[in-house]
Design a protein around this motif. Structure first.
Motif, short mmCIF file in Angstrom:
data_model
loop_
_atom_site.label_atom_id
_atom_site.label_comp_id
_atom_site.label_asym_id
_atom_site.label_seq_id
_atom_site.Cartn_x
_atom_site.Cartn_y
_atom_site.Cartn_z
N ARG A 49 1.12 2.38 -12.94
CA ARG A 49 0.75 1.74 -11.67
C ARG A 49 -0.76 1.57 -11.56
O ARG A 49 -1.23 0.61 -10.94
N PHE A 54 -1.59 -1.04 -8.66
CA PHE A 54 -0.90 -0.56 -7.46
C PHE A 54 -1.36 0.83 -7.05
O PHE A 54 -1.03 1.31 -5.96
N GLU A 55 -2.08 1.51 -7.92
CA GLU A 55 -2.70 2.80 -7.62
C GLU A 55 -4.14 2.75 -8.11
O GLU A 55 -4.46 2.00 -9.03
N PRO A 74 -4.95 -6.58 -8.21
CA PRO A 74 -3.73 -6.69 -9.02
C PRO A 74 -3.33 -8.12 -9.38
O PRO A 74 -2.97 -8.39 -10.53
N HIS A 75 -3.42 -9.04 -8.41
CA HIS A 75 -2.96 -10.41 -8.66
C HIS A 75 -3.89 -11.20 -9.58
O HIS A 75 -3.52 -12.29 -10.04
#
Length: 347
Positions: A49, A54-55, A74-75
């Motif tokens: 992650r 995400f983390e 992230p994206h």
């Protein structure tokens, strides 16, 4: 040797009192299939992650192509994550599911069609482009999820327990398919799994994690044959582990005798654990240890025999080719060559 694509250095992450990752450092090479292996709660999913964005770690650094990956949202990362559940859109057909990410990037329709057709051919689902997920088998849905991930041509593809939803036969087929696909598309794969066989059959290298720390990183064969410590020896495959005191001629076990193993001079007089794989154990020898057959399990190509030996707290396991003549309750002897065993420290 291929240059590292990803460098993870001294990464730590805590959730309250729970230590998920503690000073984790490793490198993932360009174009390799890398596995993060360990029991539940060892930190492997947290690390995945972090790579996905995400983390965020409490400390440490993560770079991709020597650029700071943690600073990229992230994206915008050249990283795709394939979820355990596949997360396909049920109202879209196969082609639309695969094209979704490309359409979100507003690529030309002709390019989207060309890339979707190419990836459908790669995964062998060209004839199923108009079907919806509920019309597919588990293995086919897994291929669609993979296709959707690789069609965007990420530098790094993360797979979270990718085969856990499949039955045993399909899982074995998809292990071969994943390996073939990874070689064909040339993308670096990182797979998280608690399944030792899955990691060993898929990965070029495996990182074994326990309690938030990396215990060993190696290719499957040396990982199996030369575990770095007791945890790895016990976690990777079946192993016979016997604790005793190292003597000049082997491991001295009270009530049992001296067990054959290589003896480093520096180890003499210290407590240690002997490890010997079941396939290295011989049955019915003239020497060795006397015992009684406690269990015989036939697997088709091999048979696993458990032998109770007086003085040992658990049976010794031997794996023999094909069927075996011994039966439950038979008296037998077990032995192995010193060179087939290894000593591991108890610290």
């Amino acid at each position: 040797m291929t240059e590292p694509l990803v460098r993870i250095e001294a990464v730590s992450r805590r959730f309250g009192e729970i230590r998920a990752l503690e000073q984790v450092s490793l490198e993932i090479r360009q174009g390799e299939f890398f596995a993060l292996l360990g029991p539940s709660g060892c930190g492997k999913t947290t690390l995945l992650r972090i790579l996905a964005g995400f983390e965020h770690p409490d400390s440490g650094s993560v770079t991709l192509d020597d650029a700071d990956l943690l600073a990229v949202p992230p994206h915008r990362r050249p990283v795709n994550l394939m979820f355990q559940s596949y997360a396909l859109f049920p109202h879209m057909n196969v082609a639309k599911n695969i094209a979704y990410g490309l359409e979100r990037e507003h690529l030309p329709k002709a390019e989207i069609r060309e890339r979707v057709d190419a990836v459908l051919a790669t995964i062998g689902l060209t004839g199923l482009a108009r079907r919806r997920p509920n019309q597919l088998s588990g293995g086919q849905r897994q291929r669609v999820a993979l296709a959707r991930a690789i069609v965007k041509r990420p530098r790094l593809l993360l797979l979270d327990e990718p085969l856990s939803a499949l039955d045993k036969k399909v899982r074995a087929e998809m292990q071969l398919e994943l390996k073939r696909l990874q070689h064909e598309v040339g993308i670096t794969f990182v797979v998280v799994t608690h399944d030792q066989e899955e990691a060993m059959s898929l990965a070029d290298r495996v990182a074994v994690l326990s309690e938030g720390r990396v215990r060993q990183i190696d290719a499957p064969v040396p990982l199996y044959e030369r575990p770095a410590d007791l945890f790895v020896a016990d976690f990777i495959g079946a192993n016979n582990l016997v604790t005793g005191m190292v003597g000049a001629d082997g491991l001295q076990v009270p009530g049992v005798g001296v067990l054959p193993c290589p003896v480093p001079a520096a180890a003499v007089g210290r407590a240690a654990t002997l490890a010997v794989r079941p396939e290295r154990v011989r049955l019915g020898t003239e020497g060795g240890l006397a015992g009684v057959v406690r269990d015989v399990t036939f697997f088709g190509g091999t048979t696993r025999v458990a032998v109770d030996v007086t003085g040992l707290d658990r049976p010794l396991l031997a794996t023999v080719a094909g069927a075996t003549a011994v039966a439950l309750g038979d008296k037998t002897r077990v032995d192995w060559s010193a060179s087939d065993a290894m000593l591991l420290g108890n610290d």
